[in-house]
Motif scaffolding. Structure first.
Motif, PDB file in Angstrom:
ATOM      1  N   ARG B  65       0.835  -1.193   0.000  1.00  0.00           N
ATOM      2  CA  ARG B  65       0.000   0.000   0.000  1.00  0.00           C
ATOM      3  C   ARG B  65       0.880   1.257   0.000  1.00  0.00           C
ATOM      4  O   ARG B  65       0.586   2.243  -0.668  1.00  0.00           O
ATOM      5  N   GLU B  68       2.224   1.657  -3.508  1.00  0.00           N
ATOM      6  CA  GLU B  68       1.239   2.096  -4.489  1.00  0.00           C
ATOM      7  C   GLU B  68       0.865   3.565  -4.303  1.00  0.00           C
ATOM      8  O   GLU B  68       0.695   4.300  -5.274  1.00  0.00           O
ATOM      9  N   ASP B  69       0.756   3.984  -3.056  1.00  0.00           N
ATOM     10  CA  ASP B  69       0.389   5.379  -2.814  1.00  0.00           C
ATOM     11  C   ASP B  69       1.421   6.333  -3.407  1.00  0.00           C
ATOM     12  O   ASP B  69       1.073   7.316  -4.058  1.00  0.00           O
ATOM     13  N   ASN B  72       1.483   6.146  -7.244  1.00  0.00           N
ATOM     14  CA  ASN B  72       0.351   6.901  -7.724  1.00  0.00           C
ATOM     15  C   ASN B  72       0.652   8.398  -7.743  1.00  0.00           C
ATOM     16  O   ASN B  72       0.374   9.099  -8.717  1.00  0.00           O
ATOM     17  N   ASN B  77       2.246   3.306 -12.413  1.00  0.00           N
ATOM     18  CA  ASN B  77       1.416   2.163 -12.054  1.00  0.00           C
ATOM     19  C   ASN B  77       2.323   1.014 -11.654  1.00  0.00           C
ATOM     20  O   ASN B  77       3.501   1.001 -12.002  1.00  0.00           O
ATOM     21  N   ILE B  78       1.774   0.068 -10.930  1.00  0.00           N
ATOM     22  CA  ILE B  78       2.610  -1.048 -10.510  1.00  0.00           C
ATOM     23  C   ILE B  78       2.074  -2.388 -11.013  1.00  0.00           C
ATOM     24  O   ILE B  78       0.876  -2.635 -11.018  1.00  0.00           O
TER      25      ILE B  78
END
Lengths: 319, 319
Positions: B65, B68-69, B72, B77-78
Motif C-alpha cells: 500500500r 502504491e500510494d 500513484n 502504475n505497478i
DNA sequence: CTGTTAGCGCGTTCAC
DNA sequence: GTGAACGCGCTAACAG
C-alpha cells in the motif's frame, strides 16, 4: 527477424535446427524480447488491470492473491490500483488502465454507478466485477449473496433464542458490505416476527475500533442486546474485546457473530462464529471467468454467485 | 498528429486556440491515447514492477500500500507479482517484468543470491530492495535493521528480570525475518551473560498455528520459559492463546514480545508489546527512492535503514 | 520452412 | 506555432 519471432512465440513452423541456432544467438546476445513492442504489434499485452478498494485490507488482499494465482497460471500479469471505493478515483484508474491497453479488467469497488457503466462501455476489453454488486446486472460478476449471508448469520442467533439482536453495520452507501448485509439483518428479524429497533443499529467503518465503539454504546443501553451481528470480522473482534473489557463474557452474556471468516476469526478468544465468504475463490473464479472472456470462449454463466457457509466456533451461545 | 502529441503531453509550444480545438476533437472522437505505443516510442512505460513474497500477508500488503500510494503520486502504475520467496519464481518474474519494460523494479523477497544479482545486472533500469536484506550491499535498499530490532525486543524482557527466554523463530534460511532476528536474540542473551539454550528455540512458519505449536512445546518443558520472543506478531498471538488455553496467564506467568507491530497487535487481549517495524513507510520510502533513481537524480543515501521503535502494551511483565 | 514487407500508434527530429 | 517524415521492436500476412 520473423523466424526469431516464431521461435520466441513457439510457432511450430520452424525447423528444430534453426530453432536451436536462434536460441543460441539469444543466449549469446542476451536478447530479451520487448513486450511493449509485441503488445503494439499484436494488440495484446497479456496484462489485466485490477482495481481494488485497498490492498492493505486483509479481505481484499486475499481476493487479490486468488486473482494473481490464476492470472499467473494463464500467463497474465496484473496491474494493481487502489481506489478506496471512491468513485472518481475508480473512474480515473479505469481509464489509465484502459490506456495501458490491458486485455481485461477486474473491478472491485463500491457502488457501480451509471458513470462506471459508461466507462466500462468505452472499453473494448472484457470486464468482470469481483466481490462487487451490480444493480444493472449487465456486467459479468463473481460474488456471494451478501444479503443471504447476513440473513443466515442472524437466523443462527435467532435459533439460539435471542430476540434482542443488535447490528454493527458498515455504511449503507456501500451496496454489498453495508446495505445488503443490513437488509439481510432486517429480513431475518422480520421473518422471526421481531420488529426493527433503530437504536440497536450502529454504523461502523469496518475497522476494529469502530466495532469496539459500537459495542460500548450497546453495553451502555438500558436494555442491552444479548447478541450482536457484525457486518465484518474485524468489527466483531473489536466488539468481543469491548464486551470483555467491560467485564462481561462472550458468549455467556452477549453472543457475537459476523460475516467474513477471515483468518482472524480463529485468532481471537473465544473464536469467532461467522458466515464464511470465500475470498480467495472469489478472486480466482473472477480471474478465470475473465480469461474465458478474453479468449472469447462463450461462458454459460456470466453472473456467478458463490456459496457461503456457516462456520461454528465459540462466540455464539443460547439465551 | 504531432500537435495532438504535444497537447496530450502538455508541451507548451501550442497555441491556446489550437490546444482547445484538439481537446474538443479528443472529446468528440472519444480518443484515448495508447500508452503501449507511447511506451514504444518514448521508451518509458510509467510502470514499475513489484515482486512481493505474498500479498495476502498483512505485513507485505501494508508495504504494498505504501508503494502504491507513492507510485500513484508520481503517476506510476505497478505490476504486482507474488513470488513466495522462492528463488526460481523470483528470477522468472524479474525477467517478465523486465520484458514488459518497467521503468524500475522494487524487489521484496527472500535471500538475494548471486543469481538475483546476475538478473539485476542485465536490467538497465534501477532496482531497489524493499524490506529485504542484501549481503553484497551493492543494490539500493530500504529496510529496518532486523537484528537490532530483535535485540531491542529481547533486551526489553531482560530488563524485566527474565532470564529464561524462549524464541519462536522463522526459518533461518530467511535472511531478515529468520536469521537476522535470531541473531539479535542470541546477541541480546549474550550481552546479558545468559548462555544460549537450543531447547528454547523453535522454528515456525510465521503463521498463527505455528506460534501456538511452539508455545505448546515450551509449556510442556520441565523448566518452562518465563518469557517468549516471537519473530512476528502472528506467531506471538498464537503463543498468547496457547498460553491462555493451557490455563496460564499473560504476562503473569509468561511474557510475550515480538517484532512487527501489525494492526493485529492491538487486536488481542492482552494487547501485544512489540517492536514496531514501519511497513507502510518502508514501501513508501523505497518507491520514493526508486522514482529518484528513475529520474536519474543523484541520491545521497542509497542504503536506507529506517528506525524501529518499542511499542509498550500489556503482554510483558516483570518476573 | 524461411525471408520480405507492412504496419501497430505514438514521440521526435526537422523544416516550414 | 505547426506539419511531414522517420523509427521504436515486434507480429502478421505474403511470397518463395
Amino acid at each position: 527477424m520473423a523466424t526469431v519471432s516464431r521461435v520466441v512465440n513457439n510457432n511450430p513452423n520452424v525447423k528444430p535446427a534453426t530453432r536451436k541456432k536462434v536460441y543460441e544467438a539469444i543466449e549469446r546476445l542476451g536478447y530479451r524480447p520487448n513486450a511493449v513492442a509485441r503488445g503494439l504489434a499484436s494488440k495484446k499485452t497479456t496484462t489485466v488491470g485490477v482495481v481494488i478498494p485497498d490492498i492493505s485490507n486483509a479481505i481484499f488482499a486475499e481476493v487479490a492473491r486468488g486473482i494473481e494465482d490464476i492470472a499467473n497460471m494463464y500467463h497474465y500479469n496484473i496491474i494493481l490500483c487502489n481506489a478506496d471505493k471512491k468513485k472518481d478515483k475508480e473512474i480515473r484508474v479505469i481509464n489509465t488502465l484502459l490506456e495501458k491497453q490491458v486485455d481485461g479488467l477486474l473491478f472491485m469497488g463500491g457502488a457501480v454507478t451509471e458513470e462506471h457503466l459508461q466507462a466500462f462501455k468505452t472499453a473494448n476489453v472484457p470486464i468482470v466485477l469481483c466481490a462487487t454488486s451490480d444493480e444493472s446486472g449487465q456486467i459479468p460478476s463473481v460474488d456471494i449473496n451478501h444479503e443471504d449471508a447476513a440473513f443466515d448469520a442472524v437466523k443462527k442467533i435467532l435459533e439460539q433464542g435471542h430476540t434482542r439482536i443488535a447490528m454493527i453495520s458498515g455504511t449503507l452507501q456501500d451496496p454489498s458490505l453495508g446495505y445488503a448485509r443490513f437488509q439481510g439483518y432486517k429480513r431475518a428479524l422480520e421473518s422471526a416476527g421481531i420488529s426493527y429497533d433503530e437504536s440497536l443499529v450502529r454504523i461502523g467503518n469496518y475497522r476494529y475500533e469502530s466495532g469496539a465503539d459500537a459495542m460500548n454504546y450497546f453495553i451502555a443501553l438500558d436494555k442491552r442486546p444479548t447478541a450482536v451481528f457484525s457486518a465484518t470480522d474485524e468489527m466483531a473482534i473489536g466488539a468481543i474485546h469491548s464486551i470483555q473489557d467491560s467485564g462481561l463474557k462472550v458468549p455467556d452474556d452477549i453472543s457475537v457473530i459476523s460475516v467474513d471468516n477471515s483468518r482472524m476469526a480463529s485468532m481471537v478468544r473465544p473464536q469467532l462464529t461467522a458466515v464464511a465468504q470465500p475470498m480467495y475463490d472469489i478472486g480466482a473464479v473472477s480471474m478465470r471467468l475473465l480469461t474465458k472472456l478474453m479468449k472469447k470462449e462463450n461462458v454459460e454463466q456470466s453472473k456467478v454467485v458463490l456459496p457461503h457457509e456457516m462456520v461454528m466456533r465459540q462466540s455464539v451461545g443460547g439465551i
